[in-house]
Write an enzyme that holds these catalytic residues in place. Structure first.
Site, PDB file in Angstrom:
ATOM      1  N   LYS A   1      35.811  24.938  33.850  1.00  0.00           N
ATOM      2  CA  LYS A   1      37.181  24.421  33.844  1.00  0.00           C
ATOM      3  C   LYS A   1      38.075  25.425  34.572  1.00  0.00           C
ATOM      4  O   LYS A   1      38.411  26.481  34.046  1.00  0.00           O
ATOM      5  CB  LYS A   1      37.718  24.242  32.422  1.00  0.00           C
TER       6      LYS A   1
ATOM      7  N   GLU B   1      38.336  38.391  29.189  1.00  0.00           N
ATOM      8  CA  GLU B   1      39.072  39.346  30.037  1.00  0.00           C
ATOM      9  C   GLU B   1      40.529  38.927  29.968  1.00  0.00           C
ATOM     10  O   GLU B   1      40.874  37.836  30.426  1.00  0.00           O
ATOM     11  CB  GLU B   1      38.625  39.234  31.495  1.00  0.00           C
TER      12      GLU B   1
ATOM     13  N   CYS C   1      45.643  41.007  36.819  1.00  0.00           N
ATOM     14  CA  CYS C   1      45.471  41.630  35.495  1.00  0.00           C
ATOM     15  C   CYS C   1      45.511  43.132  35.656  1.00  0.00           C
ATOM     16  O   CYS C   1      45.833  43.855  34.725  1.00  0.00           O
ATOM     17  CB  CYS C   1      44.121  41.291  34.890  1.00  0.00           C
TER      18      CYS C   1
ATOM     19  N   GLU D   1      53.110  41.968  28.928  1.00  0.00           N
ATOM     20  CA  GLU D   1      52.660  41.681  30.282  1.00  0.00           C
ATOM     21  C   GLU D   1      53.586  40.636  30.913  1.00  0.00           C
ATOM     22  O   GLU D   1      53.779  39.559  30.360  1.00  0.00           O
ATOM     23  CB  GLU D   1      51.228  41.145  30.262  1.00  0.00           C
TER      24      GLU D   1
HETATM   25  C1  UN1 Z   1      42.372  40.228  37.988  1.00  0.00           C
HETATM   26  O1  UN1 Z   1      43.517  40.490  38.281  1.00  0.00           O
HETATM   27  O2  UN1 Z   1      42.125  39.423  37.086  1.00  0.00           O
HETATM   28  O3  UN1 Z   1      40.601  45.068  40.870  1.00  0.00           O
HETATM   29  C2  UN1 Z   1      41.205  40.715  38.713  1.00  0.00           C
HETATM   30  C3  UN1 Z   1      41.271  44.153  41.313  1.00  0.00           C
HETATM   31  C4  UN1 Z   1      40.599  42.899  41.773  1.00  0.00           C
HETATM   32  C5  UN1 Z   1      40.364  41.960  40.637  1.00  0.00           C
HETATM   33  C6  UN1 Z   1      41.525  41.732  39.750  1.00  0.00           C
HETATM   34  N1  UN1 Z   1      39.335  43.229  42.392  1.00  0.00           N
HETATM   35  O4  UN1 Z   1      42.470  44.206  41.366  1.00  0.00           O
END
Ligand code: UN1
Length: 492
Positions: A173, A248, A282, A383
């Protein structure tokens, strides 16, 4: 154009007959297609297909499954530019970053495809004679994959590629903001010779598709990247069924700059980490912690550079910072900025929805810097997932580490210093899954573990060799060739 779900190797209509539209966040008059707003009935069909395909797929020799991944890698390479363009149109990141996103998927295809010839287990001596002890990896089963929009090809690849390499089947999804990218990726899997039912794609929202998928009795594992709030709910659905849940989630990633740092180098890293992908990673840096002696100097240079960043459509090579993903993200960021001002942080630049000229066609937000931020403030703690950087002053190294760790998240982190001792101390003392020394907080490579501590995750790591751990179960095997009943633990 109306797109369909992909179930059991066929493009099929959803049971609901309802649809939703995907727009370009830089220019909402640009549509990427209409997609099925599916529900639990479509999930049911997809899980049945994944279940039927599992037996056969799990018996294909792993090196052969690896060859499929090499083919996928080849095709991704061939279509990289076209995929990147679609990605920029669909979620806004600038084209060079969209190319990087596709490249992460290519890298994962080759890296994990080669694991098909390894998937090592252990052999070890038995405590008894004429007996062999070994262990091997088995697939987990039917894996539900739920992915976000910010890395619409890379993150699905990190999950789906190791899952199928290990012999699992998948129901995917994708985020409702990036269905077209999902469609394009599945088209590539299909053209590469993916057997039917091994990966199934169901478009739709979290309540209608995500929850029924997480709750489905035949789903053996859920792999999720997204918000901590959603992840927590998914973990609970998983707990009720005692299945494996890979999560995550959020980050509030700090960069520490000590007095001895190369400030120009630090500024490059800060700009890239805070405003790259419009702050929607993230791993984005959202807290900058600067030692007293260089605080003013660093801020002055940083603000100057930030003001020069050009907002615009990511397809334009002159653009530094693209739009945010949608209107609600834009409004959420504006609310956080308001809170920042109200709680007493000093707004140094940005802070507004940008809508001059062509920017009014989409959802833009000015790159924003707050100074004199303290740990009690909301903008220090939550965040924001946008181009907003909160800066605070640290008295010394220890104070900087204390501030960096003063968060409920723990994904990425960074320290700029020339002091080798402090750098090594920080590697141990920063509470995060990833620490960069003299580089920003973004840019993780696919062959190393990726994930975080505290409320960022629940202990798992994707990417790297750890991806194999996530998508396999251990099977232990004892072979007794003594021809008599031998009892372990010294029992006669
Ligand atoms: C994310 O933001 O969920 O290290 C992943 C990084 C990328 C991946 C980010 N290779 O910023």
């Amino acid at each position: 154009m109306l797109f369909k779900n992909y179930i059991n190797g066929e493009w099929v209509d959803s049971a609901t007959g309802k649809t939703f539209t995907s727009f370009n966040p830089a220019d909402t008059s640009d549509e990427l297609g209409e997609f099925p707003a599916s529900d639990a009935r479509d999930v049911e069909r997809a899980v049945e297909a994944a279940d039927r395909a599992f037996r056969e797929w799990s018996r294909v020799p792993a090196p052969k499954r690896g060859e499929l991944l090499f083919e996928i890698g080849e095709r991704l390479k061939r279509h990289k530019e076209e995929l990147a363009q679609i990605m920029t149109r669909e979620m806004g990141k600038v084209l060079k970053e969209a190319r990087g996103d596709v490249q992460e998927a290519i890298d994962m295809a080759y890296y994990i495809g080669a694991e098909g010839r390894r998937l090592f287990g252990h052999t070890t001596p038995s405590e008894l004679p004429n007996k062999h002890c070994l262990s091997m990896r088995r697939p987990v089963g039917r894996v539900g994959v739920i992915t976000p929009w910010n890395f619409p090809i890379a993150i699905p690849a990190w999950k789906i590629f190791p899952a199928i390499l290990a012999g699992n089947t998948v129901v995917w999804k994708p985020a409702t903001d990036t269905p077209r990218c999902a469609y394009e990726l599945v088209k590539i899997l299909e053209a590469s010779g993916l057997p039917k039912g091994v990966v199934n794609l169901v478009f739709g929202g979290g309540n209608d598709v995500g929850i029924p998928l997480a709750k489905h009795p035949k789903i053996d594992m859920i792999s999720f990247t997204g918000s901590t709030e959603t992840g927590r709910a998914i973990y609970q659905y998983g707990a009720a069924k005692l299945i494996r849940v890979h999560l995550e989630m959020g980050g509030k990633n700090p960069i520490i700059v000590l007095e001895d740092a190369d400030l120009d180098l630090a500024i490059e890293g800060i700009l890239w980490s805070a405003f790259g992908t419009t702050g929607q990673r993230c791993t984005a840096c959202s807290r900058l912690i600067v030692e007293d002696g260089v605080y003013e100097k660093l801020l002055e240079k940083l603000v100057d550079r930030t003001k020069k960043l050009r907002l615009g459509n990511g397809l334009d090579p002159a653009t530094d910072v693209g739009p945010v993903v949608n209107r609600s993200a834009q409004e959420k960021i504006a609310r956080y900025v308001e809170l920042g001002v109200k709680e007493g942080a000093k707004l140094l630049c940005g802070g507004r929805i940008a809508k001059d000229g062509a920017l009014a066609k989409g959802f833009f937000f000015e790159p924003t810097i707050f100074a004199d931020v303290t740990p009690e403030m909301t903008i220090f703690r939550e965040e924001i997932f946008g181009p907003v950087l909160s800066v605070c002053k640290a008295k010394d190294y220890d104070d900087a580490i204390r501030l960096a760790n003063h968060t409920s998240f723990g994904l990425s982190s960074s320290i700029y210093t020339q002091d080798i001792n402090k750098a090594h101390r920080a590697m141990e003392e920063i509470e995060a899954g990833i620490t960069y020394i003299n580089s920003g907080t973004i840019g993780a490579e696919v062959h190393l573990p990726f994930g975080g501590v505290k409320e960022t995750g629940n202990g798992g790591r994707e990417s790297g060799w750890t991806a194999i751990e996530e998508y396999t179960e251990w099977k232990t095997i004892y072979v007794d060739f003594s021809g008599r009943l031998q009892k372990a633990q010294g029992i006669d």
